[in-house]
Write an enzyme that holds these catalytic residues in place. Structure first.
Site: not given
Ligand code: TTP
Ligand code: MG
Length: 399
Positions: A9, A107-108
């Site tokens: 993340d 973003d993960e």
């Protein structure tokens, strides 16, 4: 065999991109979100830099509250294009290390690293390399948790933020989990937390030791799941399945047809089906495709990528019709047609930050339509053209 799962993340993602691109923002509280209008602004915080978090600012907080907590912060409305680009590069880097990636948001991602490293290289070495690679290419910090399963990997990446790397080995899983608050369990929402806290269960350890039969009595099968998770058992796989990559519906005509009105009608019907499924899954796609199979079993598929991700019936139908008109010149009889929407990158960007007023209005209209359909059934409300064919046979599947 023990699995090695990593959860990655990015740190303060949108804010970190802004700090990267404007070094005068480095070390300062930066808030991305709606315009605070000197404290009178409406809307919410998308994210903020770690310097802003010291003041108590958090994602999803009203922007007016953020302004009260820290009026001197730099407030920016954000730039979705830049975030998407960074995300795209990060995901292509991850693909160099393993094909088994499950994107969770912009973003993960989870990665199944089982079998991706060979002694003396450890999972930790491999993840350090990934972090370094990302830092070199996009100048942003990632935090990575490594564990034998998804839940523990996710908790570990949260735990080691920012710029962290944490490996929880199988023998350490319970020592790591049990002191933590039950809110850390992936999937335990605020409501469930309230219920558990009323039962005097505050930590994951307390939940693990709570009699399983009582949990099952109280929560049914979910009680079994809670018990397993609290004991560090989570057999969910990293899902790299194509299902998360496209949504499509097909229709087979009862008799092969060249009736153009009927074909348009079915294309509209399928566009509506697909759009609704997208909205249910909170997905939006940029690539719209059709499939046409003629009576001699020739099949063509054509797709077009537009410059905006959508899940509105009318936009999808407009593109579908255009594709059909462009590609279906020979009027042979048609056996089957299909509509497909894909290209869902960056699923979880807070859309409201970037959407126009017109989009916001349409979103409201479609929400109302969906609500009516949820309550009274699919047939409760229809566009004029599709009302005629009520008993259409539609198959849900990926093209
Ligand atoms: P997160 O990974 O939840 O947050 P973050 O990367 O900003 O910070 P952290 O270091 O805690 O991971 O979300 C990623 C991006 O998604 C975030 O930068 C902005 C966007 N986002 C929203 O737009 N709205 C939201 O409510 C959340 C939670 C995130
Ligand atoms: Mg993040």
């Amino acid at each position: 065999m023990d699995k090695t799962i990593a959860h990655l993340d990015m740190d303060a993602f949108f804010a970190a991109v802004e700090q990267r691109d404007n070094p005068s923002l480095i070390g300062r509280p930066v808030v991305i979100g709606a315009d605070p209008k000197q404290g009178l602004g409406r809307g919410v915080v998308a994210t903020c830099s770690y310097e802003a978090r010291v003041f108590g600012i958090r994602s999803a907080m009203p922007i007016s509250q953020a302004y009260r907590l820290c009026p001197q912060a730099v407030y920016l409305k954000g730039n979705s294009y830049k975030y998407r680009q960074a995300s795209h590069t990060i995901f292509s880097i991850l693909k160099e290390y393993t094909p088994d990636i499950q994107p969770i948001s912009i973003d993960e991602a989870f990665m199944d690293l089982t079998g991706c490293f060979h002694a003396p290289q450890t999972p930790r070495d491999l993840c350090l390399k990934i972090k370094k690679h990302i830092k070199e290419e996009v100048q942003l910090n990632a935090s990575i948790g490594i564990a034998p399963n998804k839940m523990v990997a996710k908790i570990a990446s949260d735990h080691c933020k920012p710029d962290g790397l944490m490996h929880v080995t199988q023998v350490k899983v319970l020592d790591f989990l049990w002191p933590l608050d039950i809110a850390c369990i992936w999937g335990v929402g605020p409501k469930m937390q309230g219920v558990l806290k009323n039962m005097r269960i505050y930590t994951i350890g307390e939940l693990a030791k709570y009699p399983k039969v009582k949990l099952v009595e109280r929560f049914g099968d979910y009680g079994n799941k809670l018990h397993a998770l609290a004991n560090g058992i989570d057999d969910r796989n990293v899902e790299t399945d194509d299902e998360t990559k496209s949504v499509s519906n097909e229709y087979t005509f009862e008799e092969d047809t060249a009736d153009i009105d009927l074909i348009y009608e079915k294309l509209l019907f399928l566009s509506q089906k697909v759009s609704r499924r997208l909205r249910r899954k909170e997905l939006k796609g940029k690539t719209i495709g059709i499939k046409v199979r003629t009576s001699n079993f020739n099949t063509i598929t054509r797709a077009h990528t537009i410059n905006q991700r959508v899940n509105f019936d009318d936009v999808i139908y407009r593109e579908v019709k255009k594709l059909f008109d462009l590609n279906y010149k020979v009027r042979s009889r048609i056996r089957l047609i299909g509509v497909r929407v894909s290209n869902f990158e960056d699923l979880y960007v807070q859309e409201s930050l970037f959407e126009s007023n017109e989009d916001a209005q349409r979103k409201n209209i479609y929400q109302a339509i969906d609500l009516i359909k949820d309550k009274f059934g699919e047939d409760a409300i229809k566009r004029g053209m599709t009302a005629r064919h009520k008993n259409a046979e539609v198959r849900d599947r990926s093209l």
